[in-house]
Design an enzyme around this catalytic site. Structure first.
Site, mmCIF file in Angstrom:
data_model
loop_
_atom_site.group_PDB
_atom_site.id
_atom_site.type_symbol
_atom_site.label_atom_id
_atom_site.label_comp_id
_atom_site.label_asym_id
_atom_site.label_seq_id
_atom_site.Cartn_x
_atom_site.Cartn_y
_atom_site.Cartn_z
ATOM 1 N N ASP A 765 -25.174 -74.807 13.400
ATOM 2 C CA ASP A 765 -24.533 -73.877 13.403
ATOM 3 C C ASP A 765 -24.096 -73.508 14.320
ATOM 4 O O ASP A 765 -25.101 -73.491 15.395
ATOM 5 C CB ASP A 765 -24.793 -73.582 11.600
ATOM 6 C CG ASP A 765 -22.881 -73.496 11.553
ATOM 7 O OD1 ASP A 765 -21.968 -74.295 11.644
ATOM 8 O OD2 ASP A 765 -23.186 -73.785 9.923
HETATM 9 C C1 BGC Z 1 -20.155 -73.750 9.498
HETATM 10 C C2 BGC Z 1 -19.956 -74.905 9.630
HETATM 11 C C3 BGC Z 1 -18.878 -75.511 10.881
HETATM 12 C C4 BGC Z 1 -18.788 -74.829 12.087
HETATM 13 C C5 BGC Z 1 -18.135 -75.694 13.161
HETATM 14 C C6 BGC Z 1 -19.447 -72.881 11.053
HETATM 15 O O1 BGC Z 1 -19.181 -71.220 10.289
HETATM 16 O O2 BGC Z 1 -20.778 -72.877 8.877
HETATM 17 O O3 BGC Z 1 -19.736 -75.880 8.256
HETATM 18 O O4 BGC Z 1 -18.664 -76.832 11.100
HETATM 19 O O5 BGC Z 1 -18.391 -73.452 11.389
HETATM 20 O O6 BGC Z 1 -16.634 -75.006 12.944
#
Ligand code: BGC
Length: 821
Positions: A765
């Site tokens: 993530d």
């Molecule tokens: C989230 C993800 C997301 C990523 C990119 C993270 O903070 O948990 O679900 O895809 O950011 O924006």
């Protein structure tokens, strides 16, 4: 178009022909159809619904003006317009009492100006005069209630002091939540209650509509006889108001079914007790008794249910009959392709042919749900588990359709993590397995067909992975707890050198890689074997990789800059060798492109609402349309679907996730992945795993047994890997049993890659707090949004990671880029 032209040159070219599909009428129609099927009819006394459409209505509740299309954070989508229920009714020509709507409009706008966010606004006072005026205008009242939640905070006022965010927010959402919902947002506020009682005191025909992305105390809906009908609208994307209006007016016969159990109070869910016990950990003590597995099993829990899992009414009626049931050699359930030698009888199972007949007066769709019960045995089991489901086409009155449902023995088996039958194995305990068919988990008919398993059988022998270390006890089927062996506390920050200063790991933008030379005719490094030659089959991937330096490989293991309309970064980007930059986009309720770009995409229903459709084909269609929008905008991986389990109603991101049930989740999200990838772009299934709480999400330890992991929290991922082969999987921020998910070798290499045979790549993530070299070592191929090459290099010098480790990661990333066209 040349291969990768969209990645390399970012052309503004429509996908097909001359008109763009992004945000097109065709895609909005798909969003609307998905919304139509997601609306759940909860109550309909004396056939109050459908409404005639000729009679005027009065609408109450600020949510009649303030429609919430989905949740907040990276799951939000920028679309051309949204339609509230008021807009939808007007569009269909219904006369609505305007002064009340105008009053809400003014009140809500005032609150926005004062800094409140959509859905996080207080219910304004409703005067008796206004109700009187409305009553003179209409006989029917529609009450609309909404709720909003989002990424990074849970549905409570608790905020973690250790959560660092580089994006200073004007408003703390937990603080705002505490102001607007002093008793928590799971219950109606005092003002909402007052509004409801004023309306029910004046109107005899009252309909409640719930524009919510999660669960809520709905006892007031069920128990108040003055509320004649109710719809769970959900959060339905841009056309939600029109879809709900069509259901209210009978233009669409409701066919949505709840994807969660609605209990009366938060405390009725066993996960509530320890949810905020600590910022550092959450004990998953209820074990496999999540959602209906708890409410239908543990003594005394059943009466807490207001609306059961799978529930939903229709304007017509159906008859369901099992016309055939048989043991079969291979079923279409979880296909096992790896470790075949370990299998005795995983693939065989049971098939049921069900005849569904529309016995009512209007055309409609029905959902058939197949549940099974396994013998309690030594492991103890939930009383009912969803085995399969299927939805009919629209059946005219009198019309019938045959549906086939199946469940494999692998699905029937349970994971034995304490060696009660066979250690670290999926076992089919001896005894009788029964099957039930029906409309929801409560309304089932036991089929005549039973499977009498005469002796305990090992379906798959595995080894212990990600075993719990600090979870002390877990629930059993009778509600008692058994003690678990406890291990030694693990340091999640262990590192061979100084960890980065907290806060410095985040919001770093990947460095742009410069090039020594650049020629228009041959824009590559001199003598380089190019990546295009790999795509053309002239050079093997091995040969290509052999020419890359350690630095090149490490570079490939980190996120790359945004190009075009991208805003969540890319991967690849080794221009000297012709590796394009493949840019990702957020989801899952639509392709998230920043509005400044001028691109407006289609906002689909949120994942929980998609789950309420119980319609795989429809979800696949949504996936395909989203994939088209992704590709048309020169993007490559859609960070979709999000499939964490609804463990607690408080999780702020539940709207992005499908259900409390892993099977429903896996089947539907698997269809979404197939739809997306039919475009030769990638899905990224997230967040792997146990991201079931947002408070302190980057450090919080989900302490969970191996059994609950296998049967509940990893199951949907497993199904999707086997059935839909996602290009990528996103590991989660949180810790699982003392290891950061992104640093867990057991999780990423042991389970995902070795056991399940996952062939795509794993990304972290965005800006995890994991250490890059440890993530590489665990098999986490890509670190987003940027890598830390100097730190990886240093770890290499210290012998903690080597070329073979990052070569493997880079290979998977390159192999994925080869799939894009
Ligand atoms: C989230 C993800 C997301 C990523 C990119 C993270 O903070 O948990 O679900 O895809 O950011 O924006």
């Amino acid at each position: 178009m040349q291969k990768w032209a969209r990645l390399l040159y970012q052309p503004g070219v429509p996908l097909y022909g001359d008109t763009r599909v992004t945000g097109s009428k065709e895609h909005i129609d798909i969003s609307k159809r998905a919304a139509d099927e997601a609306v759940v009819l909860l109550k309909n006394e004396n056939d109050l619904l459908p409404l005639s459409g000729d009679a005027p209505v009065a609408m109450f509740g600020k949510a009649s003006y303030e429609y919430i299309k989905g949740g907040g954070g990276s799951g939000d989508v920028f679309c051309k317009y949204i339609r509230s229920l008021y807009d939808g009714l007007k569009e269909r020509g219904v006369r609505v009492y305007e002064p009340v709507i105008e009053y809400y409009r003014q009140e809500i706008e005032k609150q926005y100006e004062a800094g409140r966010a959509p859905g996080m606004t207080a219910e304004p006072d409703l005067s008796e005069d206004m109700v009187k005026g409305a009553r003179n205008f209409a006989d029917t009242a529609i009450i609309v209630i909404n709720r909003f939640s989002g990424e990074g905070w849970d549905r409570s006022k608790v905020e973690s002091p250790s959560e660092f965010s580089p994006w200073p927010a004007a408003t703390s959402m937990p603080t705002l939540s505490g102001e607007v919902f002093p008793d928590g947002d799971f219950v109606l506020t005092a003002k909402e209650k007052e509004m409801v009682s004023k309306v029910t005191a004046s109107f005899d025909r009252v309909i409640a509509v719930l524009n919510i992305g999660g669960t809520l105390d709905l006892r007031w809906v069920k128990e108040d006889a003055k509320i004649g009908a109710a719809l769970y609208m959900g959060q339905l994307g841009m056309e939600g108001g029109l879809a709900t209006a069509d259901v209210l007016l009978g233009k669409v016969c409701p066919s949505g079914r709840l994807s969660d159990t609605f209990a009366g109070t938060l405390e009725d869910y066993p996960s509530t007790e320890g949810f905020h016990e600590s910022y550092e950990y959450v004990d998953y003590s209820e074990d496999v008794y999540v959602g209906y597995r708890y409410f239908e099993t543990v003594p005394g829990a059943a009466e807490k249910v207001v609306y059961p899992f799978g529930y939903g009414l229709s304007y017509t009626s159906f008859d369901m009959e099992v016309v055939d049931a048989a043991a079969v050699k291979e079923v279409s359930g979880l296909k096992k392709t790896v470790n075949a030698a370990d299998f005795t009888e995983g693939n065989d199972g049971f098939c049921f042919t069900v005849k569904v007949t529309n016995t009512g007066k209007v055309a409609g769709k029905e959902v058939v749900q197949l549940y099974y019960s396994a013998p309690q045995g030594l492991l103890k089991k939930p009383a009912r588990e969803l085995g399969d489901f299927a939805k009919t086409r629209v059946l005219a009155p009198g019309e019938a359709q045959l549906l086939t449902l199946s469940v494999s023995k692998y699905e029937l088996s349970s994971y034995d993590d304490l060696g009660k039958v066979s250690d670290a194995s999926y076992v089919l305990e001896k005894g009788v397995y029964s099957f039930y068919i029906g409309e929801n988990v409560r309304n089932l008919t036991k089929t005549d067909f039973e499977f009498n398993n005469e002796e305990d059988k090992v379906i798959q022998k595995l080894s212990h992975k990600l075993a719990s270390v600090e979870l002390k006890k877990r629930m059993l089927a009778d509600g008692s707890f058994e003690e678990l062996p406890v291990g030694e506390h693990k340091d999640i920050n262990a590192c061979i050198f100084e960890k980065m200063e907290p806060g410095t790991e985040e919001a770093l933008v990947p460095a742009v890689r410069g090039r020594d030379s650049y020629f228009l005719t041959y824009p590559y490094k001199e003598g380089a074997k190019t990546f295009a030659e790999v795509a053309e089959g002239k050079v093997t991937l091995d040969e290509f990789m052999a020419q890359l330096s350690d630095e090149d490989l490490i570079h490939l293991c980190g996120g790359q800059p945004n190009t075009g309309v991208g805003n969540v970064f890319g991967f690849g980007n080794l221009p000297e060798y012709g590796v394009p930059n493949a840019v990702t986009a957020d989801g899952p309720a639509g392709v998230r492109i920043q509005p400044e770009t001028g691109v407006k995409t289609t906002a689909f229903p949120c994942a929980t609402s998609l789950a309420c459709t119980w319609n795989k084909d429809l979800v696949e269609e949504v996936g395909f349309a989203g994939g088209e929008e992704l590709k048309e905008n020169n993007l490559c991986v859609w960070l979709t679907p999000a499939i964490n389990i609804h463990r607690s109603p408080m999780c702020g991101r539940n709207f992005e996730y499908y259900s409390e049930d892993p099977y429903l989740t896996g089947r539907l999200a698997g269809a979404m992945v197939r739809g997306i990838q039919r475009n030769n772009v990638g899905a990224s299934v997230k967040h792997f795993a146990c991201n079931n709480k947002e408070t302190n999400r980057k450090h919080c330890d989900s302490r969970v047994s191996e059994r609950a992991l296998r049967e509940i929290y990893l199951k949907a991922f497993e199904m999707i890997v086997h059935e839909s082969a996602p290009y990528t999987i996103m590991s989660s921020y949180n810790v699982i049993n003392g290891e950061r998910a992104s640093e867990s070798h057991d999780l990423i290499t042991g389970i995902l890659k070795e056991e399940w045979g996952f062939t795509g790549f794993v990304t972290t993530d965005w800006w995890t707090r994991g250490e890059h070299y440890k993530e590489i070592k665990a098999g986490n191929d890509l670190k987003m949004a940027c890598g830390f090459p100097e730190r990886v290099k240093k770890a290499q010098e210290m012998g903690a990671v080597n070329r073979a480790d990052f070569e493997q990661c880079a290979r998977r990333i390159l192999a994925t880029i080869l799939k894009f066209d």
